[in-house]
Enzyme design. Structure first.
Site, PDB file in Angstrom:
ATOM      1  N   CYS A 147       9.165   1.835   3.075  1.00  0.00           N
ATOM      2  CA  CYS A 147      10.402   0.787   3.713  1.00  0.00           C
ATOM      3  C   CYS A 147      11.622   1.239   3.844  1.00  0.00           C
ATOM      4  O   CYS A 147      12.502   0.756   4.205  1.00  0.00           O
ATOM      5  CB  CYS A 147      10.309  -0.160   2.391  1.00  0.00           C
ATOM      6  N   LYS A 197      -1.344  -7.300  -9.081  1.00  0.00           N
ATOM      7  CA  LYS A 197      -2.240  -7.573  -8.119  1.00  0.00           C
ATOM      8  C   LYS A 197      -2.000  -6.420  -7.091  1.00  0.00           C
ATOM      9  O   LYS A 197      -0.947  -6.341  -6.326  1.00  0.00           O
ATOM     10  CB  LYS A 197      -2.266  -8.854  -7.170  1.00  0.00           C
ATOM     11  N   GLU A 216       8.980  -3.960  12.949  1.00  0.00           N
ATOM     12  CA  GLU A 216       8.954  -2.749  12.019  1.00  0.00           C
ATOM     13  C   GLU A 216       7.600  -2.104  12.217  1.00  0.00           C
ATOM     14  O   GLU A 216       6.376  -2.713  12.240  1.00  0.00           O
ATOM     15  CB  GLU A 216       8.972  -3.443  10.642  1.00  0.00           C
ATOM     16  N   GLU A 264      -4.840  -4.011  -1.911  1.00  0.00           N
ATOM     17  CA  GLU A 264      -6.437  -3.586  -1.928  1.00  0.00           C
ATOM     18  C   GLU A 264      -6.600  -2.518  -1.008  1.00  0.00           C
ATOM     19  O   GLU A 264      -7.815  -1.913  -0.947  1.00  0.00           O
ATOM     20  CB  GLU A 264      -7.131  -4.905  -1.241  1.00  0.00           C
ATOM     21  N   SER A 266       5.426  -6.941   3.181  1.00  0.00           N
ATOM     22  CA  SER A 266       6.077  -7.374   4.386  1.00  0.00           C
ATOM     23  C   SER A 266       6.885  -8.678   4.335  1.00  0.00           C
ATOM     24  O   SER A 266       6.582  -9.389   3.427  1.00  0.00           O
ATOM     25  CB  SER A 266       4.837  -7.709   5.414  1.00  0.00           C
ATOM     26  N   PHE A 304       0.822  -1.153  -0.097  1.00  0.00           N
ATOM     27  CA  PHE A 304      -0.021  -0.022   0.047  1.00  0.00           C
ATOM     28  C   PHE A 304       0.937   1.350   0.111  1.00  0.00           C
ATOM     29  O   PHE A 304       0.126   2.227  -0.385  1.00  0.00           O
ATOM     30  CB  PHE A 304      -0.968  -0.030   1.326  1.00  0.00           C
TER      31      PHE A 304
HETATM   32  P1  NAD Z   1       1.695  -6.780   3.070  1.00  0.00           P
HETATM   33  O1  NAD Z   1       2.615  -7.677   3.074  1.00  0.00           O
HETATM   34  O2  NAD Z   1       0.513  -6.798   4.058  1.00  0.00           O
HETATM   35  O3  NAD Z   1       1.013  -6.335   1.608  1.00  0.00           O
HETATM   36  C1  NAD Z   1       1.664  -6.825   0.263  1.00  0.00           C
HETATM   37  C2  NAD Z   1       0.422  -7.490  -0.606  1.00  0.00           C
HETATM   38  O4  NAD Z   1       0.593  -8.954  -0.006  1.00  0.00           O
HETATM   39  C3  NAD Z   1      -0.711  -6.842  -0.666  1.00  0.00           C
HETATM   40  O5  NAD Z   1      -0.938  -6.661  -2.239  1.00  0.00           O
HETATM   41  C4  NAD Z   1      -1.568  -7.703  -0.129  1.00  0.00           C
HETATM   42  O6  NAD Z   1      -2.787  -7.737  -0.598  1.00  0.00           O
HETATM   43  C5  NAD Z   1      -0.774  -9.244  -0.024  1.00  0.00           C
HETATM   44  N1  NAD Z   1      -1.304 -10.032   0.981  1.00  0.00           N
HETATM   45  C6  NAD Z   1      -1.458  -9.409   2.417  1.00  0.00           C
HETATM   46  N2  NAD Z   1      -1.614 -10.408   3.291  1.00  0.00           N
HETATM   47  C7  NAD Z   1      -1.511 -11.388   2.691  1.00  0.00           C
HETATM   48  C8  NAD Z   1      -1.523 -12.966   2.825  1.00  0.00           C
HETATM   49  N3  NAD Z   1      -1.695 -13.358   4.203  1.00  0.00           N
HETATM   50  N4  NAD Z   1      -1.204 -13.837   1.938  1.00  0.00           N
HETATM   51  C9  NAD Z   1      -1.188 -13.334   0.838  1.00  0.00           C
HETATM   52  N5  NAD Z   1      -0.948 -12.013   0.160  1.00  0.00           N
HETATM   53  C10 NAD Z   1      -1.201 -11.191   1.277  1.00  0.00           C
HETATM   54  O7  NAD Z   1       2.473  -5.292   2.957  1.00  0.00           O
HETATM   55  P2  NAD Z   1       1.914  -3.635   3.144  1.00  0.00           P
HETATM   56  O8  NAD Z   1       1.505  -3.482   4.652  1.00  0.00           O
HETATM   57  O9  NAD Z   1       1.073  -3.577   2.002  1.00  0.00           O
HETATM   58  O10 NAD Z   1       3.136  -2.956   3.038  1.00  0.00           O
HETATM   59  C11 NAD Z   1       4.057  -2.767   4.009  1.00  0.00           C
HETATM   60  C12 NAD Z   1       5.271  -3.544   4.024  1.00  0.00           C
HETATM   61  O11 NAD Z   1       5.969  -3.386   2.740  1.00  0.00           O
HETATM   62  C13 NAD Z   1       6.359  -3.237   4.889  1.00  0.00           C
HETATM   63  O12 NAD Z   1       6.910  -4.185   5.722  1.00  0.00           O
HETATM   64  C14 NAD Z   1       7.283  -2.441   4.002  1.00  0.00           C
HETATM   65  O13 NAD Z   1       8.704  -2.514   4.699  1.00  0.00           O
HETATM   66  C15 NAD Z   1       7.328  -3.468   2.838  1.00  0.00           C
HETATM   67  N6  NAD Z   1       8.066  -2.622   1.748  1.00  0.00           N
HETATM   68  C16 NAD Z   1       9.125  -2.932   1.249  1.00  0.00           C
HETATM   69  C17 NAD Z   1       9.499  -2.598   0.320  1.00  0.00           C
HETATM   70  C18 NAD Z   1      11.154  -2.891  -0.359  1.00  0.00           C
HETATM   71  O14 NAD Z   1      11.470  -2.327  -1.339  1.00  0.00           O
HETATM   72  N7  NAD Z   1      11.799  -3.917   0.429  1.00  0.00           N
HETATM   73  C19 NAD Z   1       8.982  -1.500  -0.552  1.00  0.00           C
HETATM   74  C20 NAD Z   1       7.656  -0.873   0.043  1.00  0.00           C
HETATM   75  C21 NAD Z   1       7.091  -1.594   1.252  1.00  0.00           C
END
Ligand code: NAD
Length: 504
Positions: free
Chosen positions: A289, A181, A389, A184, A234, A157
């Site tokens: 991030c 994808k 985090e 959401e 994440s 997000f």
């Molecule tokens: P998230 O992991 O919750 O969601 C990422 C994606 O995974 C979304 O599209 C979501 O719909 C999907 N998802 C969520 N739960 C899921 C599950 N149980 N099973 C399968 N898919 C699932 O991450 P977020 O909260 O949207 O974003 C924040 C995180 O992203 C932080 O940890 C941040 O550090 C990380 N991030 C990392 C980078 C990088 O380049 N290293 C860049 C941006 C964000």
């Protein structure tokens, strides 16, 4: 999920075979403005049939797209970068409404993605094979970098413009077709970018979008016709995606969570360093991030804590659309409650709360998910505020006796996404650069996200997979190297008889 709110809010569409289509799902989620709780739209959780349709169309489109001339592919991204520039203000406003970051920061989000689109337009110089002449008598060997097929992207997000633009432009420019994808939580700006991509000339089926959560992600991981997945999000979800999709035989790269430390040496330029770190900690409400979430003050610099507090206190908290705002809301009520809970645990764990940003007064936006800048000192490993985090506007400060101790401290943290050092000593900066086990390293620069001439990376728990997104590395990620060894017979290279030994 909010099936009951099947009301007036517009629906976010799927993109399948070049058409924006209404999902037939019964599962919907509200897209909510985090500063006001206004429902902006409803996003569908796509059905298995819809995911299959997106992949089937991408597979069909690949048959012709893979052979489309480089110039044709490149010109689409030249056009797309122009369209993004022309629509920058609208894109940023949409992004701020659904994500919460300030308007200038939203433009930055779009702009950092735009740079990748520009890079994709240079694909003619990037997807080049190699040739070795006369590897044996009359024999040449050369490589071709061929696209893989249907590739997929799963995005978080926090950068709903930049991160989708890390993915589909380079995948498609290299000759693949794509299923995206988006998060959401804020899919609207991503969809607008995809509409612009269609307008720029991306043919039907080459770019598809399905919305959803866990089930759709698992369907992507398992689908036999998807060859590669790029994930950003994440560590927990990324590790799951990496394991599940690798087991299904796919190429996978996962850019994941972070705990980014900055070291401040006492010889650093005080004003510049504190400004940089405070901006990097609290910008985007700490939801980058690459946000700096831990500062290690070395030696005499430990006396600078009140200066950090004074700078942080002066930041303006309001909706991202309000001019002059420094810190907008966090993405959801759940995120706000989680951050507040972690602050509470920090206090209970014995960290010293220097600035408490919980429940700030934000006139006009009383319902927003606001947490103000929060600073802890005396933070140690083992405290929740250090071990987790937080992904909110919370800065943890710890002390170190010297640079070696500070480097050891950072290398002992499981994450290795970004880090920075502030100093005027070149030798110290070089030692840091050599010995730190972190992907992105900044020297007097708090958020060292590389431009697309390079690739984003990450060490240890922050990344799985060996190749990074965008930049040079992603051309390798999205292509299969084929090695061709060729001999053309003429009188001088004719062989006589059968040769059963291994030679050319
Ligand atoms: P998230 O992991 O919750 O969601 C990422 C994606 O995974 C979304 O599209 C979501 O719909 C999907 N998802 C969520 N739960 C899921 C599950 N149980 N099973 C399968 N898919 C699932 O991450 P977020 O909260 O949207 O974003 C924040 C995180 O992203 C932080 O940890 C941040 O550090 C990380 N991030 C990392 C980078 C990088 O380049 N290293 C860049 C941006 C964000």
């Amino acid at each position: 999920m909010d099936a009951s709110t099947a009301v007036q809010a517009p629906t976010v569409k799927l993109l399948i075979n070049g058409q924006l289509v209404e999902s037939k799902t019964t599962q919907w989620r509200n897209v909510v403005n985090p500063a006001t709780q206004e429902v902006l739209a409803r996003v569908p959780f796509a059905t298995p049939d819809e995911v299959n349709a997106a992949v089937a169309n991408a597979k069909e489109a690949f048959k012709t797209w893979r052979k489309t001339p480089i110039g044709t592919r490149a010109r689409i991204f030249l056009k797309l970068q122009q369209l993004i520039r022309e629509n920058m203000k609208e894109l940023a406003a949409l992004l701020t409404a659904e994500q919460g970051k300030t308007l200038p920061d939203a433009e930055g989000d779009v702009f950092r993605g735009l740079e990748v689109v520009e890079h994709a337009a240079a694909i003619g110089n990037l997807q080049l094979g190699e040739l070795a002449n006369n590897v044996a008598s009359g024999v040449d060997t050369y490589t071709v970098m061929q696209p893989l097929g249907v590739c997929a992207g799963i995005t978080p997000f926090n950068f709903p413009a930049m991160i989708p633009l890390w993915m589909f432009p380079m995948a498609i420019a290299t000759g693949n077709t794509f299923v995206l994808k988006p998060s959401e939580q804020d899919p609207m700006v991503t969809m607008r970018l995809c509409e612009l991509a269609l307008e720029a000339g991306i043919p039907p089926g080459v770019l598809n979008v399905v919305h959803g959560g866990e089930d759709v992600v698992n369907a992507i991981c398992d689908h036999p016709d998807i060859k590669a997945i790029s994930f950003v999000g994440s560590t927990k979800v990324g590790t799951h995606v990496y394991n599940r999709a690798s087991l299904a035989g796919k190429r996978v790269q996962c850019m994941m969570g972070a705990k980014n430390h900055a070291i401040v040496l006492p010889d650093a330029n005080k004003e510049q360093s504190i400004n940089a770190i405070v901006g990097a900690s609290f910008g985007a409400a700490g939801q980058r991030c690459m946000a700096i979430s831990v500062v290690l003050l070395v030696g005499e610099a430990q006396k600078w804590i009140p200066d950090f507090v004074a700078k942080a206190k002066a930041l303006k908290i309001s909706a991202g659309s309000t001019p002059g705002t420094d810190v907008g809301p966090v993405i959801s009520c759940a995120a706000r409650e989680r951050v507040e809970g972690l602050i509470e645990r920090g206090i209970a764990d014995g960290a010293v709360i220097e600035l408490d940003g919980r429940k700030p007064n934000v006139p006009g936006f009383e319902k927003g998910n606001f947490v103000g800048p929060t600073i802890f000192s005396g933070v140690k490993p083992g405290m929740s505020v250090y071990d987790q985090e937080i992904f909110g506007p919370v800065l943890c400060i710890a002390g170190a006796d010297d640079l070696e101790q500070a480097i050891e401290f950072i290398n002992a943290n499981p994450n290795g996404n970004g880090t920075a050092i502030f100093t005027q000593n070149g030798a110290a900066a070089r030692m840091f650069q050599e010995d730190i086990d972190v992907g992105q390293v900044g020297i007097n620069l708090p958020v060292p996200v590389p431009v697309p001439l390079f690739s984003f990376t990450g060490s240890r728990a922050s990344k799985l997979g060996d190749l990074g997104p965008y930049g040079k590395q992603v051309v390798l990620f999205y292509t299969q190297t084929k090695t061709v060894t060729a001999r053309w017979f003429d009188d001088s290279t004719l062989h006589h008889g059968v040769n059963t030994t291994i030679s050319l």
